[in-house]
Design an enzyme around this catalytic site. Sequence first.
Site, PDB file in Angstrom:
ATOM      1  CB  CYS A 279      -0.790  -0.096   1.142  1.00 38.56           C
ATOM      2  SG  CYS A 279      -2.219  -1.090   1.121  1.00 38.56           S
TER       3      CYS A 279
HETATM    4  C1  UDX Z   1      -0.824  -0.226   5.690  1.00 39.81           C
HETATM    5  C2  UDX Z   1      -1.556   0.707   6.481  1.00 39.81           C
HETATM    6  O1  UDX Z   1      -1.356   0.525   7.902  1.00 39.81           O
HETATM    7  C3  UDX Z   1      -3.114   0.060   6.528  1.00 39.81           C
HETATM    8  O2  UDX Z   1      -4.049   0.961   7.063  1.00 39.81           O
HETATM    9  C4  UDX Z   1      -3.765   0.193   4.931  1.00 39.81           C
HETATM   10  O3  UDX Z   1      -5.080  -0.486   4.596  1.00 39.81           O
HETATM   11  C5  UDX Z   1      -2.594  -0.782   4.075  1.00 39.81           C
HETATM   12  O4  UDX Z   1      -1.291  -0.212   4.258  1.00 39.81           O
HETATM   13  P1  UDX Z   1       0.468  -2.730   5.782  1.00 39.81           P
HETATM   14  O5  UDX Z   1       0.686  -2.462   4.448  1.00 39.81           O
HETATM   15  O6  UDX Z   1      -0.221  -4.055   6.183  1.00 39.81           O
HETATM   16  O7  UDX Z   1      -1.065  -1.629   6.141  1.00 39.81           O
HETATM   17  O8  UDX Z   1       1.467  -2.441   6.793  1.00 39.81           O
HETATM   18  P2  UDX Z   1       1.806  -1.727   7.836  1.00 39.81           P
HETATM   19  O9  UDX Z   1       1.640  -2.216   9.092  1.00 39.81           O
HETATM   20  O10 UDX Z   1       1.309  -0.324   7.906  1.00 39.81           O
HETATM   21  O11 UDX Z   1       3.354  -1.426   7.742  1.00 39.81           O
HETATM   22  C6  UDX Z   1       3.873  -0.811   6.648  1.00 39.81           C
HETATM   23  C7  UDX Z   1       5.336  -0.714   6.472  1.00 39.81           C
HETATM   24  O12 UDX Z   1       5.699   0.376   7.421  1.00 39.81           O
HETATM   25  C8  UDX Z   1       6.008  -1.713   7.060  1.00 39.81           C
HETATM   26  O13 UDX Z   1       7.052  -2.052   6.283  1.00 39.81           O
HETATM   27  C9  UDX Z   1       6.574  -1.629   8.389  1.00 39.81           C
HETATM   28  O14 UDX Z   1       7.660  -2.329   8.783  1.00 39.81           O
HETATM   29  C10 UDX Z   1       6.893  -0.202   8.421  1.00 39.81           C
HETATM   30  N1  UDX Z   1       6.650   0.335   9.490  1.00 39.81           N
HETATM   31  C11 UDX Z   1       5.479   0.620  10.055  1.00 39.81           C
HETATM   32  C12 UDX Z   1       7.957   0.977  10.081  1.00 39.81           C
HETATM   33  O15 UDX Z   1       9.083   0.976   9.569  1.00 39.81           O
HETATM   34  N2  UDX Z   1       7.828   1.684  11.380  1.00 39.81           N
HETATM   35  C13 UDX Z   1       6.763   1.986  11.989  1.00 39.81           C
HETATM   36  O16 UDX Z   1       6.770   2.569  13.048  1.00 39.81           O
HETATM   37  C14 UDX Z   1       5.585   1.460  11.447  1.00 39.81           C
END
Ligand code: UDX
Length: 461
Positions: A279
């Site tokens: 996403c």
């Molecule tokens: C995301 C959105 O959170 C969700 O609401 C939307 O519908 C789809 O996209 P997702 O892709 O499943 O969900 O993952 P998410 O848990 O949000 O993490 C995204 C990325 O950011 C991951 O690679 C994660 O490791 C990274 N991340 C997240 C960080 O590096 N640091 C953080 O503090 C949070």
Amino acid sequence: MAPDLKKPSSSVSILGLGYVGLCTAATFASRGIRTIGIDIDEARIEQIRRGRAPVHEPQLGEMLKRVVKKKLLDATSDVSRATDTNTSFLTVGTPSQPDGSIDLTYVKQATRELGKALQKKQSYHLVVVKSTVIPGTTNGTVNPVLEQSSGKVVGPSLGLCANPEFLKEGTAINDALHPDKIVIGSNDKKSADQLTRLYREFYGSRLPPVITSSPETAELVKYASNAFLATKVSFINTIANIAQHIPGVDVNRVADAIGHDPRIGHLFLKAGPGYGGSCFHKDVQALVSYSQQQGYDPQLLKAIEKTNEDQAIQVVELVEKLAGPLDQKRIAILGLAFKKDTDDIREAPSIRVIDRLRNKGARLVGYDPMAMPNFESVFGNTIELAKSSHDVLKGGDCAIVMTEWDEFRRLKAKDYIAQMRKPVLVDARRIYNPAEFRELKFAGIGFGSEPLGPGSQAEPS
Ligand code: UDX
């Protein structure tokens, strides 16, 4: 006989049984709402009809088994079955095009098929766009395709709403059962009321705040939400990269302190190798592209993406700083998935880091508890894959933690020392307490080298 007020009277059809569609279908059915899942992929349908989840998602498998057995969920390739329900959700994919904009082919196709099926339907039917689409798509693209294919006019007999989803991989079922909000974009009260009623049946007294708006606002909410979360990650990674140059500073402490300010908050401030997943990159790119088409250049959004891409450089620099020139060095990659508890490698930071390390001549060996089959199917045997988290370390000159799997958290300094040729570790996810890794050459994203401050407080968060 008086009607059973507790029994849901709604029925829904979900067009597109990918990740979002399947989780949405399973959760609707789990609340007793009769659900028909529709997809063109027969093999997938067959799997779902047997109660098996074609994607990895905690709780989804058991939930599917239960609702299929109770006949609350059926899967089919026959779009005409949508007419047996009173609301149809479009949950087909909107993949990226090379210029970052989204491809609406599947949205148009699914709408056209649904419209044809609705031609003969006498009673009111509501169509809901749940796919992630840029502002203006529901009214500007879905509406005309639907009207043309159904021969009806959107309004009194045919409803149309935009209703984005905010599911996270790994917690999608829980997110669908306990959302923080529901956003309904509509042009008329009738369609918004029917969708609100459906969600009231679903959530009962636990109905979250329902935000009603125009379809365009609802569509933008989804992009704004993902762009903001991506901003938080790139922001804290920027602070981490600054912190790395200041002895005694730990970005986790900084994040914790600023997070106490309710205007900032604690979530999504974990520094690391950059965001991945299906996403963030796709949606920020689509928003940039859309914005540019409107004549506005969104520099902030472009910087968020660039910062994220470049985070791989930061990881590789830490490796070089500790391990020296990388040509012919054996580097262990701990984790391939874009985050823990998923087998998804789409846009994973591990891929960007692997690419850079390979260009520098490093010999790579990777391990992931879940994502290796997906990695292999996309990248073949470009890197060696190991059988376990101990195995991957064998004979290594440096190890990099790329995904925050619990399995890696359980590794101790002695495990690295026992297996590696040279015990050198880059913790790109900050899962370890540096104080416990003093016997290794150790670096992590976002903390300056010694001194670490009173009692060596740098910690994983
Ligand atoms: C995301 C959105 O959170 C969700 O609401 C939307 O519908 C789809 O996209 P997702 O892709 O499943 O969900 O993952 P998410 O848990 O949000 O993490 C995204 C990325 O950011 C991951 O690679 C994660 O490791 C990274 N991340 C997240 C960080 O590096 N640091 C953080 O503090 C949070």
